[in-house]
Design a protein around this motif. Structure first.
Motif, PDB file in Angstrom:
ATOM      1  N   MET A 116      15.788  14.446 -57.708  1.00 46.32           N
ATOM      2  CA  MET A 116      16.635  15.568 -57.382  1.00 46.32           C
ATOM      3  C   MET A 116      16.532  15.857 -55.886  1.00 46.32           C
ATOM      4  N   ASP A 117      17.665  15.875 -55.195  1.00 45.46           N
ATOM      5  CA  ASP A 117      17.699  16.204 -53.771  1.00 45.46           C
ATOM      6  C   ASP A 117      17.716  17.717 -53.589  1.00 45.46           C
ATOM      7  N   VAL A 118      16.915  18.182 -52.638  1.00 42.23           N
ATOM      8  CA  VAL A 118      16.839  19.604 -52.330  1.00 42.23           C
ATOM      9  C   VAL A 118      16.975  19.758 -50.818  1.00 42.23           C
ATOM     10  N   ASP A 119      17.872  20.638 -50.366  1.00 44.81           N
ATOM     11  CA  ASP A 119      17.993  20.955 -48.940  1.00 44.81           C
ATOM     12  C   ASP A 119      17.096  22.143 -48.628  1.00 44.81           C
ATOM     13  N   ILE A 120      16.249  21.976 -47.612  1.00 48.46           N
ATOM     14  CA  ILE A 120      15.328  23.039 -47.214  1.00 48.46           C
ATOM     15  C   ILE A 120      15.524  23.308 -45.729  1.00 48.46           C
ATOM     16  N   LYS A 121      15.825  24.558 -45.408  1.00 44.54           N
ATOM     17  CA  LYS A 121      16.068  24.956 -44.024  1.00 44.54           C
ATOM     18  C   LYS A 121      14.798  25.558 -43.435  1.00 44.54           C
ATOM     19  N   LEU A 122      14.398  25.037 -42.276  1.00 41.80           N
ATOM     20  CA  LEU A 122      13.252  25.567 -41.551  1.00 41.80           C
ATOM     21  C   LEU A 122      13.753  26.158 -40.242  1.00 41.80           C
ATOM     22  N   CYS A 123      13.275  27.345 -39.897  1.00 41.99           N
ATOM     23  CA  CYS A 123      13.646  28.015 -38.650  1.00 41.99           C
ATOM     24  C   CYS A 123      12.374  28.366 -37.891  1.00 41.99           C
ATOM     25  N   LYS A 124      12.387  28.111 -36.585  1.00 41.55           N
ATOM     26  CA  LYS A 124      11.201  28.424 -35.786  1.00 41.55           C
ATOM     27  C   LYS A 124      11.590  29.212 -34.549  1.00 41.55           C
ATOM     28  N   GLN A 174       6.589  20.431 -49.828  1.00 40.89           N
ATOM     29  CA  GLN A 174       5.348  20.086 -50.518  1.00 40.89           C
ATOM     30  C   GLN A 174       4.894  18.688 -50.128  1.00 40.89           C
ATOM     31  N   ALA A 175       3.577  18.481 -50.119  1.00 41.34           N
ATOM     32  CA  ALA A 175       3.051  17.132 -49.931  1.00 41.34           C
ATOM     33  C   ALA A 175       3.623  16.256 -51.040  1.00 41.34           C
ATOM     34  N   GLY A 176       4.057  15.063 -50.669  1.00 45.36           N
ATOM     35  CA  GLY A 176       4.678  14.152 -51.626  1.00 45.36           C
ATOM     36  C   GLY A 176       6.194  14.167 -51.573  1.00 45.36           C
ATOM     37  N   ASP A 177       6.784  15.190 -50.937  1.00 44.86           N
ATOM     38  CA  ASP A 177       8.240  15.214 -50.773  1.00 44.86           C
ATOM     39  C   ASP A 177       8.664  14.033 -49.915  1.00 44.86           C
ATOM     40  N   ILE A 178       9.750  13.389 -50.294  1.00 41.58           N
ATOM     41  CA  ILE A 178      10.310  12.277 -49.528  1.00 41.58           C
ATOM     42  C   ILE A 178      11.529  12.806 -48.785  1.00 41.58           C
ATOM     43  N   ILE A 179      11.510  12.683 -47.460  1.00 41.34           N
ATOM     44  CA  ILE A 179      12.622  13.173 -46.649  1.00 41.34           C
ATOM     45  C   ILE A 179      13.689  12.087 -46.583  1.00 41.34           C
ATOM     46  N   THR A 180      14.908  12.437 -46.993  1.00 37.63           N
ATOM     47  CA  THR A 180      16.008  11.469 -47.001  1.00 37.63           C
ATOM     48  C   THR A 180      17.053  11.759 -45.929  1.00 37.63           C
ATOM     49  N   LYS A 181      17.128  13.021 -45.474  1.00 38.84           N
ATOM     50  CA  LYS A 181      18.102  13.390 -44.443  1.00 38.84           C
ATOM     51  C   LYS A 181      17.516  14.458 -43.534  1.00 38.84           C
ATOM     52  N   ILE A 182      17.954  14.431 -42.274  1.00 37.70           N
ATOM     53  CA  ILE A 182      17.657  15.500 -41.324  1.00 37.70           C
ATOM     54  C   ILE A 182      18.996  16.012 -40.822  1.00 37.70           C
ATOM     55  N   ASN A 183      19.249  17.288 -41.043  1.00 33.52           N
ATOM     56  CA  ASN A 183      20.522  17.910 -40.661  1.00 33.52           C
ATOM     57  C   ASN A 183      21.722  17.112 -41.173  1.00 33.52           C
ATOM     58  N   GLY A 184      21.618  16.642 -42.409  1.00 32.77           N
ATOM     59  CA  GLY A 184      22.717  15.935 -43.055  1.00 32.77           C
ATOM     60  C   GLY A 184      22.816  14.457 -42.729  1.00 32.77           C
ATOM     61  N   GLU A 185      21.994  13.963 -41.804  1.00 32.44           N
ATOM     62  CA  GLU A 185      22.030  12.552 -41.417  1.00 32.44           C
ATOM     63  C   GLU A 185      20.998  11.758 -42.218  1.00 32.44           C
ATOM     64  N   LEU A 187      16.084  19.842 -43.869  1.00 32.93           N
ATOM     65  CA  LEU A 187      15.532  18.613 -44.419  1.00 32.93           C
ATOM     66  C   LEU A 187      16.016  18.464 -45.855  1.00 32.93           C
ATOM     67  N   THR A 188      16.555  17.299 -46.172  1.00 30.63           N
ATOM     68  CA  THR A 188      16.893  16.988 -47.556  1.00 30.63           C
ATOM     69  C   THR A 188      15.735  16.170 -48.097  1.00 30.63           C
ATOM     70  N   VAL A 189      15.142  16.656 -49.175  1.00 25.81           N
ATOM     71  CA  VAL A 189      13.972  15.992 -49.740  1.00 25.81           C
ATOM     72  C   VAL A 189      14.217  15.630 -51.196  1.00 25.81           C
ATOM     73  N   VAL A 190      13.526  14.582 -51.616  1.00 30.90           N
ATOM     74  CA  VAL A 190      13.483  14.197 -53.018  1.00 30.90           C
ATOM     75  C   VAL A 190      12.075  14.514 -53.484  1.00 30.90           C
ATOM     76  N   ARG A 191      11.991  15.171 -54.602  1.00 37.05           N
ATOM     77  CA  ARG A 191      10.703  15.617 -55.120  1.00 37.05           C
ATOM     78  C   ARG A 191      10.415  14.925 -56.449  1.00 37.05           C
ATOM     79  N   ASN A 192       9.146  14.623 -56.692  1.00 38.59           N
ATOM     80  CA  ASN A 192       8.693  14.036 -57.959  1.00 38.59           C
ATOM     81  C   ASN A 192       9.271  12.649 -58.211  1.00 38.59           C
ATOM     82  N   LEU A 193       9.417  11.854 -57.155  1.00 38.04           N
ATOM     83  CA  LEU A 193       9.906  10.489 -57.295  1.00 38.04           C
ATOM     84  C   LEU A 193       8.728   9.551 -57.104  1.00 38.04           C
ATOM     85  N   LYS A 194       8.501   8.670 -58.049  1.00 36.99           N
ATOM     86  CA  LYS A 194       7.382   7.742 -57.943  1.00 36.99           C
ATOM     87  C   LYS A 194       7.880   6.430 -57.363  1.00 36.99           C
TER      88      LYS A 194
END
Length: 92
Positions: free
Chosen positions: A1-9, A46-57, A80-87
């Motif tokens: 499952m892909d999840v988009d997570i926005k980080l602001c600093k 979370q640790a283990g998240d796989i990053i598949t996209k940065i800002n949609g790329e 960051l678009t991440v995939v979670r729980n993928l082995k």
């Protein structure tokens, strides 16, 4: 499952993650450490998240240092678009 997570600093904050992998390692870019209380932790990375996209790329073709540079040079926010729980198994 892909999840988009926005980080602001603000200021000189870091994103609060340590990554492993990239095209030069033949292993997907994976979060291996999250700074407790840091921006990534607060956003739900979370640790283990796989990053598949940065800002949609899509980033699967980028080397580790290229991804690192994009994150370091990101101004105040990044999605960051991440995939979670993928082995996955590392290709040898």
């Amino acid at each position: 499952m892909d999840v988009d997570i926005k980080l602001c600093k603000s200021g000189n904050q870091t994103w609060g993650i340590r990554l492993s992998g990239g095209a030069d390692f033949s292993f997907p870019l994976t979060v291996v450490r999250v700074l407790l209380g840091g921006l990534a932790d607060q956003a739900g990375i979370q640790a283990g998240d796989i990053i598949t996209k940065i800002n949609g790329e899509t980033i699967h073709h980028l080397r580790h240092c290229e991804v690192h540079d994009r994150l370091v040079n990101a101004q105040k926010e990044v999605i960051l678009t991440v995939v979670r729980n993928l082995k996955l198994e590392r290709a040898v």
